[in-house]
Each structure stands twice: as structure tokens, then as C-alpha cells.
Design an enzyme around this catalytic site. Structure first.
Site, short mmCIF file in Angstrom:
data_model
loop_
_atom_site.label_atom_id
_atom_site.label_comp_id
_atom_site.label_asym_id
_atom_site.label_seq_id
_atom_site.Cartn_x
_atom_site.Cartn_y
_atom_site.Cartn_z
N GLY A 228 49.38 11.02 28.62
CA GLY A 228 49.67 10.14 29.75
C GLY A 228 49.16 8.74 29.50
N GLY A 231 44.22 5.41 31.85
CA GLY A 231 43.72 5.28 33.21
C GLY A 231 44.30 6.25 34.21
N GLY A 233 43.58 9.35 34.31
CA GLY A 233 42.61 10.37 34.65
C GLY A 233 42.56 11.54 33.69
N THR A 235 40.64 11.89 30.91
CA THR A 235 39.24 12.22 30.63
C THR A 235 38.63 12.91 31.84
OG1 THR A 235 39.17 10.22 29.29
CG2 THR A 235 37.08 11.25 29.79
N GLU A 452 59.96 -18.66 42.12
CA GLU A 452 59.63 -17.46 42.91
C GLU A 452 60.62 -17.27 44.05
OE1 GLU A 452 57.60 -15.23 41.92
OE2 GLU A 452 56.88 -16.48 40.27
#
Ligand code: ADP
Ligand code: MG
Ligand code: ZN
Length: 634
Positions: A228, A231, A233, A235, A452
Site C-alpha cells: 500500500g 502512510g 498504516g 507498520t 484559479e
């Protein structure tokens, strides 16, 4: 964000860290001290050295009675000189500097001379016998010192620069294996990846009661690869599995195996598995396994990767020789599965893959709940709104937002964290830290405002686009000058052709608005163009949506292919002519879309002007005000 959140007071040992290592350096100091003493006494006990002269010269001096108090050893003769000047002792030679004004002692190599003693007797010169002070033993010490001292220095330096601390402990360098008897992390701490959790449930059951499973003879996977983006998750999940099962957790990062000494990595792998065997049931977790398991063929530098290959080889050997029945499960994590060596993914190794994907809206809300659990929230905080505003964010980002919001609230001396802090935290995370102090010149600001506005109007006018939530021209970070935040009303796993085309148009809207107003191009759209090109390429090559080429896929390795171990670096499977058509189709797609959005903005020029003007004044527009401008009511 810290990868391994370790709560204080948790039992955690770095094996082999304190005891042996401490003793080891004491031994070093001891050896050095001993050597120093031996060498110095040896040097001190050396007799005072005199001027070395030839034997013939010595005989001459004897005849002239210029010497006295001789010490005759088997190898040489030493003694005092009487009333000699340097000039006299060494005629014609330069007087050695740093010596006393007069030569006082001499030394000469002994020559077979049976008449010497008689001569000394007759001349009344005092003499005595002596033994060689420089004994054989002294010689040994002297020479070994010459070798040992540099060796010690070398070891010392190496210890400083290399994480492989001790030369003698190389194979046993356990310093980097984190062994935790209890991780203290459970599935409650991991939110939003329910599918992954479900798949890991079986592993937990097995680790809880290995005997029950093995007696039935069921097949338990040896290695499980968590795949994945960073960050998400992975670990955390691995630690939670250990926590849920209540077993020890041995973790090591792939890069820890790669050392400067050949063979160290392999020794570490061996060591890791040995420890695991002792601690079973337990989990071995190899984080960022890609550092270790890069495909061997994909390494183009010859000879440069031998160490890594040895280590990888050792890992494969250990995995093959390992019996799951012992109750050890090997988990590994990577965010780049495509570069892994296929050998790692074969059956009996990491043949099971658990995908840990980016969380969806519900998952994001759940993750936010976990990370705001211990925070004091004002009643206006709605985690579901924050979740809706953060599509694509991973767990680590959301943890960051919660943290940042708490810090902001503290800085403002608020009693609790309110929505305003969360809003700002999101802004910060989205586009890097706000730099309110950064001065942009008015011309630049105007261009950004139109740019923008172009995005926003395109997004508001085209079908199948996400609702525009906010437009901002506050300078942030380095690259993004402003941003238009679109909120998806629901999470998307599937996009239609027209939605993709609208997305493309929105991305090109910034550049189109700039050109429409200023008749000039700027570099501000570089990132938009990159993303637009990427989408156009996917439309043609991956999604098979090009009219001319039809529903064909070019140049993609699918995840299924990859996970099945069929990954191969892709070679072009189509002709030169097809390649040309692909290029043309991508170009045409971009060009047509650009023209379409340009015309759209031309039609809505009034709206564009109004939005850009308001944006220049207020820098941020959102909510009702934005809605009223975009719906053309004002
Ligand atoms: P990865 O290993 O996939 O790169 P980590 O497990 O290191 O990600 O996650 C980093 C941090 O982000 C975690 O310590 C945790 O605080 C947070 N985090 C990530 N995913 C989740 C999740 N699903 N639930 C709760 N927190 C998460
Ligand atoms: Mg990680
Ligand atoms: Zn843009």
C-alpha cells in the site's frame, strides 16, 4: 509522523545492546592501556643511545684513551667519550642538531677482536660486560605493537562510522532488531482498513493457538506482504496483529540489512530467524522490504549490489527452511511491490498479499476519530466534514491534521480545538505550510487569481465534476501558488468517460483562463499540465477510450498480473505506427479539451472577471459567496 509510535513504559528491549557491548569497549581500553605500559617501559629501559661510530674509529679512540666506562655486550660496545668535540668525533660531517654541545657517548657494532680486552687492560680503560637489553621478547612486543596499534585505531574508526558496531559481534549484531514482548497496539488503533484486518484475522487466530491449527494440518501462510501507499498504516497494522495475538514482535527495516561489510546482512537475517525461533510464537516484521528485495535483474550496476543479493538470498533460504508449525509468521511491508524480486513472491514465501489502500470517506472519519480521541474538541467540530474534505489522504496525513489542529489551538490559547483549526490544518497539509509573509507582486497575484478562477468555473460548469468547495490564492509552499478545492460528494472507484473529460477540462481551465485574459502563458500551470497529460495518457492507453484505437490496452502491467508473480518489465507490444497514433490521440485529446474549456471561459468572461476580482481582494472565497458567484446570481 513517527512510524513506530511507542508508548512510554512499554517493555521493549534492544537485544544485545547493553551488556556485551559495554564489556567489549572495556576490553578495548584494557588492551590499549596494557600496550601503552609495555611500550613505554620498554622504551624507557632502553639505554641511553650514543653517537654511532665505525669500529675502526672506536679503535683509534681507544688508542688515544678518549673513551672510558665501556659496556661490552655480545652485539655492540657502548661507552663515554672524554674531552671530545663533534668536529673531532665526526670530522667533515655536519654537527647533528639537537645534541649537546659536546658528544658524550658513543656506540659501535662489535667486531671480532680478540686483542681488545688486552689493549683496554694495558691502557687502563674501565670496561664491563653487559647483556643485550633489547631481548627477543622486547622485539616481539615492539613489532606486534607496531601492527596492533594501527589495527586498534582502524577498528575504532570503523566502529564510529559503521552501524555494525563490533567486529567480533558482526554476526550477532542484534542492535537493530526491535523485540517487543507486547506492542500495545491493537486493531482499535487501526481504523479504516477493514478488509486488510479481516484477512489478517486468520493469522491472529493461528498465532494465538498454533497447535490447534497444526494438528488439523491446515495450511498457514508463511509470509504475508502488506502492500500500500506510504502512510496507510502498514507498520501500524503489523504491530496491531502482534498486539491482537499477544505475541512478540521482531521488527527490522529492509535497509538495516544492508551494511558496508559483505556478509553482515546475511548474518543478520540468520540471527533474526534464530531469535524468532526462540521467541515463538511471534511475528517477524520486515518493514520496507523493497530496500532489500529489489529485483535482481533491475539492478543495472554490475557488482554494486552483491551484498544486497547475498542478504536477499539468505532471506529466501531462511524462509524456505522455516517451518510454520513453530508458530512464526513473517510479515513484510512495501509501497513498491512492482520492484520486488519475483523470487520473494513465490509460493512458500510472500505468497499472500494484503492490500492496505487509501481510506475511503468512512475510513477517514474513523481514523480521525482515533487520532482525536484524547483531544478536547469544540462542539462545532464535525469529523465527517473533515473526512469529506480530505479525499486521497492517508492515515498518516490525517494523524498530522489532528496533531496540527491541536498545536494551533494551543498556540491560540483556546480551551478546545475547533473547526477553524482543523480547516487551517487541512490547508497546511494540502499545500504545504502557509506562508502569509511571502510577498507576491500584484501582477503575479492577478495571474494566479484568474488561473484559479478558471479551474473553479470549469469545475462548476461542467457535468460530472466535484463541487467546488473553496478557491484560494494564498501562497503556500514552493510550487502551488493557489488551489481550488473540489469536494467529491461521494468516493469514486469508477469514472465515466465524460467525467474524465470534465476532469481534464478543469485541469486545463487554469491555463486557458490565463491565456484568455493576458494573451500570454505562465509557468504556473506546469503541475496542472502534468496531471492532465497523465489522465489523457491513461484514457488512451489504459482505459481503451480512444475512438481511433478502440478498446485496447497498451503498456500496462495490472496488479493481478503482478500479484500472480507474472510481473515483467513491460516491453512495447505494438508497432511504430500504433505508437504514433497513440501520441496523436493524446495530443488531440488535450488540444480539443483545452479549446473546449477556453470557449467555455470566453462565454463566462463576466463570471471569470468577478471571481478573479473577488479573489484578488479576499484571497480566499468559499461557502455561499462562492456559490452565488459560480451560479451567476451576482
Ligand atoms: P506505513 O507503514 O503504511 O507507511 P504507518 O503505519 O507508519 O504507515 O503509519 C504512520 C502513522 O499514521 C501511524 O503511526 C498512525 O499514527 C497513522 N495511521 C496510518 N494509518 C492509520 C490508520 N488506518 N488508522 C489510524 N492511524 C493511522
Ligand atoms: Mg511504515
Ligand atoms: Zn492550476
Amino acid at each position: 509522523m513517527a512510524n513506530n509510535k511507542r508508548k512510554p513504559g512499554k517493555k521493549e528491549t534492544k537485544l544485545g545492546e547493553t551488556g556485551p557491548k559495554f564489556k567489549f569497549s572495556l576490553i578495548y581500553i584494557g588492551i590499549a592501556l596494557l600496550l601503552y605500559i609495555i611500550i613505554s617501559t620498554f622504551l624507557i629501559s632502553q639505554p641511553q643511545k650514543g653517537e654511532e661510530i665505525p669500529y675502526s674509529r672506536f679503535k683509534e679512540l681507544v688508542a688515544r684513551k678518549k673513551v672510558d666506562n665501556l659496556v661490552i655486550t655480545p652485539a655492540n660496545i657502548r661507552g663515554e667519550l672524554k674531552g671530545m668535540s663533534w668536529e673531532e668525533l665526526l670530522p667533515g660531517k655536519k654537527i647533528p642538531s639537537g645534541k649537546p654541545a659536546k658528544p658524550e657517548r658513543f656506540e659501535t657494532i662489535r667486531v671480532e677482536d680478540t686483542g681488545l680486552v688486552n689493549q683496554l687492560e694495558s691502557l687502563g680503560i674501565e670496561y664491563s660486560g653487559g647483556i643485550e637489553k633489547k631481548s627477543a621478547w622486547g622485539e616481539v612486543i615492539f613489532w606486534s605493537a607496531i601492527f596492533i596499534v594501527p589495527l586498534l585505531i582502524w577498528i575504532f574508526v570503523l566502529r564510529k562510522i559503521s552501524p555494525a558496531r563490533d567486529m567480533m559481534q558482526i554476526g550477532k549484531s542484534k542492535a537493530k532488531v526491535y523485540v517487543e514482548s507486547k506492542t500495545g497496539t491493537t486493531f482499535v488503533d487501526v481504523a479504516g482498513c477493514d478488509e486488510a484486518k479481516e484477512e489478517l484475522e486468520e493469522v491472529i487466530d493461528f498465532l494465538k493457538e498454533p497447535q490447534r491449527f497444526t494438528s488439523i494440518g491446515g495450511h498457514i501462510p508463511k509470509g504475508i506482504l502488506l502492500v500500500g501507499p506510504p502512510g496507510t498504516g502498514k507498520t501500524l497494522l503489523a504491530r496491531a496483529v502482534a498486539g491482537e495475538a499477544g505475541v512478540a514482535f521482531l521488527s527490522m527495516s529492509g535497509s538495516d540489512f544492508i551494511e558496508m561489510f559483505v556478509g553482515v546482512g546475511a548474518a543478520r537475517v540468520r540471527d533474526l530467524f534464530q531469535q524468532a525461533e526462540k521467541l515463538a510464537p511471534c511475528i517477524i516484521f520486515i518493514d520496507e522490504i523493497d530496500a532489500l528485495g529489489k529485483a535482481r535483474a533491475a539492478a543495472p550496476i554490475p557488482g554494486g549490489h552483491e551484498e544486497r543479493e547475498h542478504t536477499l538470498q539468505q532471506l529466501l533460504v531462511e524462509m524456505d527452511g522455516f517451518d510454520t508449525k513453530k508458530g512464526v509468521i513473517i510479515l513484510a511491508a512495501t509501497n513498491r511491490p512492482e520492484i520486488l524480486d519475483p523470487a520473494l513472491l513465490r509460493p512458500g514465501r510472500f505468497d499472500r498479499h494484503v492490500v492496505v489502500d487509501r481510506p475511503d470517506i468512512k475510513g477517514r472519519e474513523a481514523i480521525l476519530k482515533v487520532h482525536t480521541k484524547s483531544m478536547k474538541l469544540e462542539p462545532d467540530v464535525e469529523l465527517s466534514v473533515i473526512a469529506a474534505r480530505t479525499p486521497g489522504f492517508v492515515g498518516a496525513d490525517l494523524a498530522n491534521i489532528a496533531n496540527e489542529a491541536a498545536l494551533l489551538a494551543a498556540r491560540r490559547r483556546k480551551r478546545g480545538v475547533s473547526m477553524a483549526e482543523f480547516e487551517e490544518a487541512i490547508d497546511r497539509i494540502i499545500a504545504g505550510l502557509e506562508k502569509r509573509s511571502r510577498v507576491i507582486n500584484p501582477k503575479e497575484k492577478k495571474i494566479v487569481a484568474y488561473h484559479e478562477s478558471g479551474h473553479a468555473i470549469a469545475a462548476a460548469s461542467l457535468p460530472g465534476t466535484d463541487k467546488v468547495h473553496r478557491v484560494s490564492i494564498i501562497p503556500r509552499g514552493v510550487s502551488a501558488l493557489g488551489y481550488t478545492l473540489q469536494l467529491p460528494t461521494e468516493d469514486r472507484y469508477l469514472m465515466t468517460y465524460s467525467e474524465l473529460m470534465s476532469k481534464l477540462a478543469v485541469l486545463l481551465g487554469g491555463r486557458a483562463a490565463e491565456y484568455l485574459v493576458f494573451k500570454e502563458l505562465s509557468t504556473g500551470a506546469a503541475n496542472d499540465l502534468e496531471r492532465a497529460t497523465d489522465i489523457a495518457e491513461k484514457i488512451v492507453k489504459e482505459y481503451g477510450m480512444s475512438e481511433k484505437l478502440g478498446p485496447l490496452v497498451f503498456d500496462v502491467t495490472s496488479r493481478q498480473q503482478f500479484l500472480a508473480g507474472l510481473y515483467q518489465p513491460s516491453f512495447r507490444k505494438y508497432s511504430e505506427r500504433t505508437a504514433q497514433i497513440i501520441d496523436e490521440e493524446i495530443q488531440k485529446l488535450i488540444k480539443d479539451t483545452y479549446e473546449r474549456v477556453y470557449r467555455l471561459l470566453e462565454e463566462k468572461r463576466d463570471m471569470l472577471e468577478r471571481l478573479a476580482k473577488t479573489l484578488s481582494d479576499k484571497e480566499v472565497i468559499e461557502g455561499e459567496e462562492l456559490e452565488s458567484i459560480l451560479s451567476g446570481k451576482v
